[in-house]
Design an enzyme around this catalytic site. Sequence first.
Site, short mmCIF file in Angstrom:
data_model
loop_
_atom_site.label_atom_id
_atom_site.label_comp_id
_atom_site.label_asym_id
_atom_site.label_seq_id
_atom_site.Cartn_x
_atom_site.Cartn_y
_atom_site.Cartn_z
N GLY A 10 44.37 47.43 41.30
CA GLY A 10 43.40 47.32 40.31
C GLY A 10 43.75 46.07 39.28
O GLY A 10 45.00 45.77 39.66
N GLY A 11 42.88 45.64 38.69
CA GLY A 11 43.19 44.50 37.97
C GLY A 11 44.09 44.68 36.88
O GLY A 11 44.65 45.64 36.65
N SER A 12 44.57 43.51 36.18
CA SER A 12 45.48 43.61 35.03
C SER A 12 44.90 44.41 33.98
O SER A 12 43.61 44.21 33.73
CB SER A 12 45.73 42.16 34.56
OG SER A 12 46.55 42.01 33.49
N SER A 13 45.66 45.23 33.24
CA SER A 13 44.90 45.98 32.17
C SER A 13 43.86 46.97 32.40
O SER A 13 43.01 47.50 31.73
CB SER A 13 44.38 45.18 30.71
OG SER A 13 45.30 44.49 30.40
N GLY A 15 44.75 49.77 33.59
CA GLY A 15 45.31 51.15 33.33
C GLY A 15 45.86 51.92 34.38
O GLY A 15 46.15 53.05 34.35
N LYS A 16 46.59 51.02 35.22
CA LYS A 16 47.33 51.71 36.68
C LYS A 16 48.54 52.39 36.03
O LYS A 16 48.99 53.32 36.49
CB LYS A 16 47.56 50.48 37.58
CG LYS A 16 46.19 50.05 38.02
CD LYS A 16 46.64 48.90 39.30
CE LYS A 16 47.76 47.70 38.59
NZ LYS A 16 46.98 46.94 37.45
N SER A 17 49.28 51.20 35.20
CA SER A 17 50.62 52.08 34.98
C SER A 17 50.40 53.55 34.06
O SER A 17 51.22 54.36 34.48
CB SER A 17 51.34 51.13 34.09
OG SER A 17 51.38 49.93 34.59
N ASP A 37 55.08 44.52 39.31
CA ASP A 37 55.87 44.06 37.96
C ASP A 37 57.41 44.32 38.42
O ASP A 37 58.19 43.41 38.01
CB ASP A 37 55.49 45.04 36.89
CG ASP A 37 54.12 44.62 36.25
OD1 ASP A 37 53.60 43.43 36.55
OD2 ASP A 37 53.85 45.23 35.35
#
Lengths: 177, 177, 177, 177
Positions: A10-13, A15-17, A37
Amino acid sequence: MMTQVIVLNGGSSSGKSGIVRCLQAVLPDPWLAFGVDTLVDAMPASLRASDAGIEFEPDGEVSVGPEFRTLEAAWIEGIAAMARAGARIVVDEVFLGGANSQERWLRALGELRVLWVGVRCDAAVAAGREIARGDRTSGMAVSQADAVHRGVVYDLEVDTSRAESMECARTIAAHVK
Amino acid sequence: MMTQVIVLNGGSSSGKSGIVRCLQAVLPDPWLAFGVDTLVDAMPASLRASDAGIEFEPDGEVSVGPEFRTLEAAWIEGIAAMARAGARIVVDEVFLGGANSQERWLRALGELRVLWVGVRCDAAVAAGREIARGDRTSGMAVSQADAVHRGVVYDLEVDTSRAESMECARTIAAHVK
Amino acid sequence: MMTQVIVLNGGSSSGKSGIVRCLQAVLPDPWLAFGVDTLVDAMPASLRASDAGIEFEPDGEVSVGPEFRTLEAAWIEGIAAMARAGARIVVDEVFLGGANSQERWLRALGELRVLWVGVRCDAAVAAGREIARGDRTSGMAVSQADAVHRGVVYDLEVDTSRAESMECARTIAAHVK
Amino acid sequence: MMTQVIVLNGGSSSGKSGIVRCLQAVLPDPWLAFGVDTLVDAMPASLRASDAGIEFEPDGEVSVGPEFRTLEAAWIEGIAAMARAGARIVVDEVFLGGANSQERWLRALGELRVLWVGVRCDAAVAAGREIARGDRTSGMAVSQADAVHRGVVYDLEVDTSRAESMECARTIAAHVK
């Protein structure tokens, strides 16, 4: 046929983490979590801001150079080896190259049983969350929101603009064998 | 005969991470840096505070359980695979089990060309730095200062109570082929 | 005549934060610790990278604009008010303007009993530590090492290239009444 | 009649920090942002885990002792002084004592023009977000979700289980004069 690797893209921000931490909490076995990361943090400072490494443009565009690609290839081999050695692994990825990025993982993961998960988030919502987080280059969320999914094939997709991280994690966990 | 892996072993607050960042800055090729902290961060929160995982006692003692060991074994295999796939890697380790811990790495690294480095620091100095950092359980520095070196065999040793991180890094870099 | 405020002034990577944490550990009373980083973190993201706010040049030069100065003046008044209200406070500062910066603090602190401490560090040593930390713009340590002390008057000075943080903290603590 | 201080009150993991960063982005003037986390970070390590300071119980309960209260009182005076000196300030608070906590701020803020904002979040949603964040003691979100609002009087309330941080920020900004 036990699932050995879960790849979230998924893209940055998007909500993956958050989903990854919820997954680790709800899955009965212990899973290791790694992401792009982890790889970037492992690189020399010089590669994080050079043509050979990774570049974060002022407008949020991210591009990676040949030395980044070489180290990334070895990194992916290593993750695959960990899974073959018995660790169950969640990978949190940003497929900047869409289908080409997935192809790199597919080749390395080979015969391993992988659950491919797309993490969607409306670009406008992700842009707001990028500001709320306060630690990302502005513009990454919007520029990646759709691009990272181009041509990528998933077993399931979740959408964090419509569901909480925990809810997405439960949906994914229900597909883990 | 190119060095493929550098393993730094030392107690908490002995200054390993600083040396690693200096090494990445002074070595001409790009090296990836991983450490036991990378592994601990990858674990589920539940394993970071349980008998099966890792425990940080109030007095600074750290003990790890069977599930930690299982995941760690796969992790070490993965690092070895990354090195075999062509990435040059610095590992930042805390050999809680002394010689037994080194033995686990030795087996996994097999034929790879490894430079083993001991990072020493006077216990009293490390204890002061632990307070100065402010983010570690008090007592870890003292309890690990000598214990982690017990029975471990090195190619060279550096001492951060007598030299700056950068100076230690240059000494190590001079042994890298 | 109890000391009410301790002001530490030194360049980036001179080791001020480590001394502050050691001071808080060795002083018998609880002291609050604030610094220019607290103020910068409190600012809107937009002021952290604009002509009106603070700028980190690629070569490590830092400059601050008029809006930064306005908020900083109010911040300094607030710190002085906390001390007047009975909190003992350690301030960790970088006097980019040398004597002019000290003058701003002197005016606001007025009748409060202040211990002024210079934190020195050889430029070359600070530059190495900047690389070892890995989280600062390269060049700040060197460009600030001497400049921040220009014209500043101290009650005592410590030198972190010659003594550990804890030792510096004990020296300072011995001057606290 | 310009608003001088915005006080946001809500339980742990209710999303206050995200709203604060969005507020700083959407408000036309620069606002400084401080919170109870700023104060806790400023305390000596010893006060963060002692009967005299602040305690985080394993079940997520937080209690503060007499020395914490003394320093907090001076901190609140300092924030009020910054506002009187001309800085516009957003405060991000957790009123563990409900109405009593608000009373402490009311007294210190005196004649200043304050916008009081309640940040609500369903306990179950906040509990999920606490896991997704991964950096908070489990149980804080649930134990604080309702307790912190007991007897507190607001100018407006927002609910992060029903709206994004940015949307909440825009609602609040519309009430700022």
